[in-house]
Design a protein around this motif. Structure first.
Motif, PDB file in Angstrom:
ATOM      1  N   ASP A  12      11.350  27.374  22.284  1.00  0.00           N
ATOM      2  CA  ASP A  12      11.013  28.507  21.167  1.00  0.00           C
ATOM      3  C   ASP A  12       9.852  28.092  20.783  1.00  0.00           C
ATOM      4  O   ASP A  12       9.117  29.313  20.519  1.00  0.00           O
ATOM      5  N   ILE A  13       9.204  27.036  20.565  1.00  0.00           N
ATOM      6  CA  ILE A  13       7.724  26.876  20.101  1.00  0.00           C
ATOM      7  C   ILE A  13       6.927  27.488  21.320  1.00  0.00           C
ATOM      8  O   ILE A  13       5.959  28.201  21.070  1.00  0.00           O
ATOM      9  N   ALA A  14       7.332  27.182  22.444  1.00  0.00           N
ATOM     10  CA  ALA A  14       6.371  27.604  23.495  1.00  0.00           C
ATOM     11  C   ALA A  14       6.267  29.285  23.755  1.00  0.00           C
ATOM     12  O   ALA A  14       5.261  29.783  23.760  1.00  0.00           O
ATOM     13  N   ALA A  15       7.669  29.848  23.503  1.00  0.00           N
ATOM     14  CA  ALA A  15       7.513  31.033  23.525  1.00  0.00           C
ATOM     15  C   ALA A  15       6.875  31.828  22.535  1.00  0.00           C
ATOM     16  O   ALA A  15       6.130  32.919  22.683  1.00  0.00           O
ATOM     17  N   ARG A  16       7.078  31.292  21.296  1.00  0.00           N
ATOM     18  CA  ARG A  16       6.244  31.726  20.094  1.00  0.00           C
ATOM     19  C   ARG A  16       4.841  31.600  20.144  1.00  0.00           C
ATOM     20  O   ARG A  16       4.209  32.637  19.935  1.00  0.00           O
ATOM     21  N   LYS A  17       4.263  30.492  20.806  1.00  0.00           N
ATOM     22  CA  LYS A  17       3.096  30.651  21.107  1.00  0.00           C
ATOM     23  C   LYS A  17       2.313  31.492  22.235  1.00  0.00           C
ATOM     24  O   LYS A  17       1.441  32.124  21.924  1.00  0.00           O
ATOM     25  N   ILE A  18       3.130  31.887  23.258  1.00  0.00           N
ATOM     26  CA  ILE A  18       2.938  32.742  24.182  1.00  0.00           C
ATOM     27  C   ILE A  18       2.840  33.969  23.525  1.00  0.00           C
ATOM     28  O   ILE A  18       2.146  34.905  23.799  1.00  0.00           O
ATOM     29  N   ALA A  19       3.760  34.408  22.638  1.00  0.00           N
ATOM     30  CA  ALA A  19       4.011  35.642  21.851  1.00  0.00           C
ATOM     31  C   ALA A  19       2.804  35.955  20.998  1.00  0.00           C
ATOM     32  O   ALA A  19       2.411  36.973  21.039  1.00  0.00           O
ATOM     33  N   LYS A  20       2.188  34.898  20.436  1.00  0.00           N
ATOM     34  CA  LYS A  20       1.321  35.055  19.580  1.00  0.00           C
ATOM     35  C   LYS A  20       0.024  35.151  20.136  1.00  0.00           C
ATOM     36  O   LYS A  20      -0.806  36.020  19.634  1.00  0.00           O
ATOM     37  N   ALA A  21      -0.069  34.639  21.425  1.00  0.00           N
ATOM     38  CA  ALA A  21      -1.473  35.072  22.158  1.00  0.00           C
ATOM     39  C   ALA A  21      -1.579  36.480  22.618  1.00  0.00           C
ATOM     40  O   ALA A  21      -2.474  37.011  22.828  1.00  0.00           O
ATOM     41  N   VAL A  22      -0.369  36.728  22.991  1.00  0.00           N
ATOM     42  CA  VAL A  22      -0.569  38.366  23.546  1.00  0.00           C
ATOM     43  C   VAL A  22      -0.184  39.291  22.778  1.00  0.00           C
ATOM     44  O   VAL A  22      -0.385  40.672  23.026  1.00  0.00           O
ATOM     45  N   GLY A  23       0.526  39.019  21.478  1.00  0.00           N
ATOM     46  CA  GLY A  23       0.888  40.001  20.467  1.00  0.00           C
ATOM     47  C   GLY A  23       1.931  40.866  21.097  1.00  0.00           C
ATOM     48  O   GLY A  23       2.946  40.720  21.728  1.00  0.00           O
ATOM     49  N   THR A  24       1.489  42.338  20.887  1.00  0.00           N
ATOM     50  CA  THR A  24       2.500  43.152  21.223  1.00  0.00           C
ATOM     51  C   THR A  24       1.901  43.940  22.628  1.00  0.00           C
ATOM     52  O   THR A  24       2.375  45.197  22.933  1.00  0.00           O
ATOM     53  N   LYS A  25       1.033  43.368  23.334  1.00  0.00           N
ATOM     54  CA  LYS A  25       0.765  44.177  24.455  1.00  0.00           C
ATOM     55  C   LYS A  25       1.444  43.923  25.602  1.00  0.00           C
ATOM     56  O   LYS A  25       1.376  42.801  26.230  1.00  0.00           O
ATOM     57  N   LYS A  26       1.995  44.937  26.129  1.00  0.00           N
ATOM     58  CA  LYS A  26       2.956  44.674  27.120  1.00  0.00           C
ATOM     59  C   LYS A  26       2.098  44.378  28.388  1.00  0.00           C
ATOM     60  O   LYS A  26       2.862  43.535  29.210  1.00  0.00           O
ATOM     61  N   LEU A  27       1.229  44.796  28.718  1.00  0.00           N
ATOM     62  CA  LEU A  27       0.479  44.759  30.104  1.00  0.00           C
ATOM     63  C   LEU A  27      -0.083  43.220  29.973  1.00  0.00           C
ATOM     64  O   LEU A  27       0.130  42.626  31.276  1.00  0.00           O
ATOM     65  N   LEU A  28      -0.654  42.807  29.028  1.00  0.00           N
ATOM     66  CA  LEU A  28      -0.929  41.574  29.048  1.00  0.00           C
ATOM     67  C   LEU A  28       0.057  40.548  29.103  1.00  0.00           C
ATOM     68  O   LEU A  28      -0.160  39.492  29.846  1.00  0.00           O
ATOM     69  N   PHE A  29       1.249  40.888  28.539  1.00  0.00           N
ATOM     70  CA  PHE A  29       2.356  39.957  28.712  1.00  0.00           C
ATOM     71  C   PHE A  29       2.799  39.871  30.020  1.00  0.00           C
ATOM     72  O   PHE A  29       2.995  38.517  30.633  1.00  0.00           O
ATOM     73  N   CYS A  30       2.882  40.962  30.802  1.00  0.00           N
ATOM     74  CA  CYS A  30       3.406  40.987  32.019  1.00  0.00           C
ATOM     75  C   CYS A  30       2.309  40.066  33.095  1.00  0.00           C
ATOM     76  O   CYS A  30       2.921  39.475  33.864  1.00  0.00           O
ATOM     77  N   PHE A  31       1.216  40.406  32.917  1.00  0.00           N
ATOM     78  CA  PHE A  31       0.090  39.771  33.809  1.00  0.00           C
ATOM     79  C   PHE A  31      -0.002  38.504  33.543  1.00  0.00           C
ATOM     80  O   PHE A  31      -0.328  37.464  34.433  1.00  0.00           O
ATOM     81  N   THR A  32       0.279  38.146  32.273  1.00  0.00           N
ATOM     82  CA  THR A  32       0.168  36.616  31.896  1.00  0.00           C
ATOM     83  C   THR A  32       1.437  35.644  32.433  1.00  0.00           C
ATOM     84  O   THR A  32       1.346  35.014  32.936  1.00  0.00           O
ATOM     85  N   ILE A  33       2.497  36.449  32.426  1.00  0.00           N
ATOM     86  CA  ILE A  33       3.629  35.812  33.032  1.00  0.00           C
ATOM     87  C   ILE A  33       3.537  35.704  34.595  1.00  0.00           C
ATOM     88  O   ILE A  33       3.720  34.716  35.230  1.00  0.00           O
ATOM     89  N   ALA A  34       2.921  36.649  35.135  1.00  0.00           N
ATOM     90  CA  ALA A  34       2.833  36.897  36.862  1.00  0.00           C
ATOM     91  C   ALA A  34       1.616  35.545  36.978  1.00  0.00           C
ATOM     92  O   ALA A  34       1.943  34.872  38.126  1.00  0.00           O
ATOM     93  N   PHE A  35       0.558  35.445  36.083  1.00  0.00           N
ATOM     94  CA  PHE A  35      -0.397  34.534  36.328  1.00  0.00           C
ATOM     95  C   PHE A  35       0.109  33.132  36.430  1.00  0.00           C
ATOM     96  O   PHE A  35      -0.124  32.388  37.207  1.00  0.00           O
ATOM     97  N   PHE A  36       0.791  32.848  35.335  1.00  0.00           N
ATOM     98  CA  PHE A  36       1.623  31.407  35.338  1.00  0.00           C
ATOM     99  C   PHE A  36       2.661  31.189  36.342  1.00  0.00           C
ATOM    100  O   PHE A  36       2.609  30.076  36.734  1.00  0.00           O
TER     101      PHE A  36
END
Length: 436
Positions: A82-106
């Protein structure tokens, strides 16, 4: 044996139709295996005995899923995920595109830099589902992002699993008296990576264009920790130690089950898993990953039935015997690779099957060595993304369906088939024609 009467063609069509009609995936693969056996000349008893005998082919993968499920529940209940997820969420905010490309990158790191393959998905993704729900993010975009990370690196980069993939191609080329090196293979297989990148961009932009509503349902193994409480607790440190040990053990022993077991032992010894609650963790892990483990077992049995009927060789020979042009040859090579991989669910296992036929046929049609390498590589990779029995689709589903709101066929397999198999097919055709 004609092309249309080939057990692979018939059974893959049956499996695809049943899956699209929303029949349970496990039953769809089981029925397809029976169809393959009966149409391939085996009686019902022989079909079942062959299928059961072949189920051991994925026993390590199935055990890995179960053990990972238990470890996932343990890490999830510690609050670390949950802590890891919350940090990721804080980093990408509500930006859907950024979230998806971040997931693909990692996700790409799971194939080369830190070769854990699907192991990270059931740990990282379930805690992020609530974040996706708040963004109203269509999970099909995330499924495509995860599958890209699981597949594109090994298709195009000679490191990690990609080195293994390209080594198999090299060995098959050398076995057929074509002297090539890894650099020769990577110098053309980047075309497959570019084709998949195009598919990723199209998928993410399409699925992120509209909002999709999901319910905030309870998720097994994911604790409900408030922002004020999201600090590293002793249980979090125990879980982190277990995750590190699991990772190091997997790399050292080159075995995912051993790695997961070592991680569980650390959790037990340190008290991260309370002895009197072991059954709860195991039950939660089986509930999360048990179904996927059984799908992998039945898929291995299905593949064994196809081998026993010699339908793969028959299909390759039947299709290649009617080819007269380079374009037709490239098209048929890729189409046959798609059918085979859709059936057996493994790109790595498809290469030896098609290489012995494709290499001499490719030279006969006038293809260059580079074109033949590309056609073999992409023919093997095709179908891995869209197959219901592939870990490239089962892995993403294991994380995205943690709350029961993500359909394996319509939300993972169909999107990944459209955006990756289609783009790979087109990219392979164009690449082969350009390389000559």
């Amino acid at each position: 044996m004609g092309i249309l009467s080939n057990p692979i063609v018939i059974s893959v069509i049956v499996m695809t139709a049943l899956c699209l009609l929303k029949m349970n995936v496990l039953l769809a693969i089981l029925i397809s295996a029976i169809v393959a056996g009966l149409t391939g000349g085996l009686d019902l008893s022989k079909t079942f005995s062959t299928m059961i005998a072949g189920m051991g082919g994925n026993s390590e993968t199935a055990l890995s899923y179960i053990l990972l499920g238990v470890l996932t529940v343990a890490i999830g209940r510690s609050g670390l995920a949950d802590i890891a997820a919350r940090k990721i969420a804080k980093a990408v905010g509500t930006k859907k595109l950024l979230f998806c490309f971040t997931i693909a990158f990692f996700a790409c790191f799971s194939q080369n830099l830190i070769p854990v393959h699907i192991a990270f998905i059931p740990i990282l993704i379930p805690p992020l589902l609530h974040v996706m729900n708040k963004m109203k993010l269509d999970r099909r975009a995330v499924a495509c992002a995860l599958t890209f990370g699981l597949k594109a690196p090994y298709v195009s980069l000679p490191v990690g699993f990609g080195l293994l993939f390209m080594t198999i191609i090299k060995d098959q080329m050398v076995a057929n008296k074509v002297d090539v090196g890894i650099s020769d293979i990577s110098s053309v297989m980047w075309i497959g990576g570019v084709a998949m990148l195009v598919g990723l961009i199209l998928a993410v932009f399409l699925y992120c264009a509209r909002d999709r509503e999901y319910k905030d349902l309870p998720i097994t193994g994911v604790s409900d920790v408030s922002d004020e409480e999201s600090k590293m607790t002793p249980d979090c440190w125990k879980a982190l130690a277990a995750a590190v040990v699991a990772f190091v053990a997997q790399l050292h022993f080159e075995s995912l089950p051993i790695g997961a077991t070592c991680g569980l032992v650390v959790m037990l010894v340190t008290g991260g898993i309370k002895w009197k609650k072991i059954d709860e963790y195991v039950d939660g892990g089986v509930a999360m990953m048990g179904f996927i483990a059984f799908v992998m077992l039945v898929a291995a049995g299905y593949a064994n039935v196809l081998r026993e009927t010699h339908s793969v060789e028959a299909l390759v020979n039947a299709t290649t015997s009617v080819i007269t042009t380079k374009f037709g040859g490239a098209f048929v090579m890729l189409a046959v690779g798609l059918l085979i991989t859709m059936g057996i669910g493994t790109s790595f296992g498809t290469i030896p099957v098609v290489a012995s036929i494709y290499i001499p046929m490719g030279y006969k049609l006038g293809f260059s060595t580079g074109s033949i390498i590309l056609l073999i590589g992409i023919a093997a990779a095709l179908g891995d993304a869209g197959s219901p029995a592939s870990d490239s689709t089962l892995g993403p589903t294991s994380g995205l369906n943690a709350d029961g709101q993500h359909n394996h066929i319509w939300d993972t397999c169909v999107p990944t088939f459209i955006f990756y198999d289609v783009t790979l097919f087109i990219g392979g055709l164009i690449g082969a024609m350009i390389l000559g």
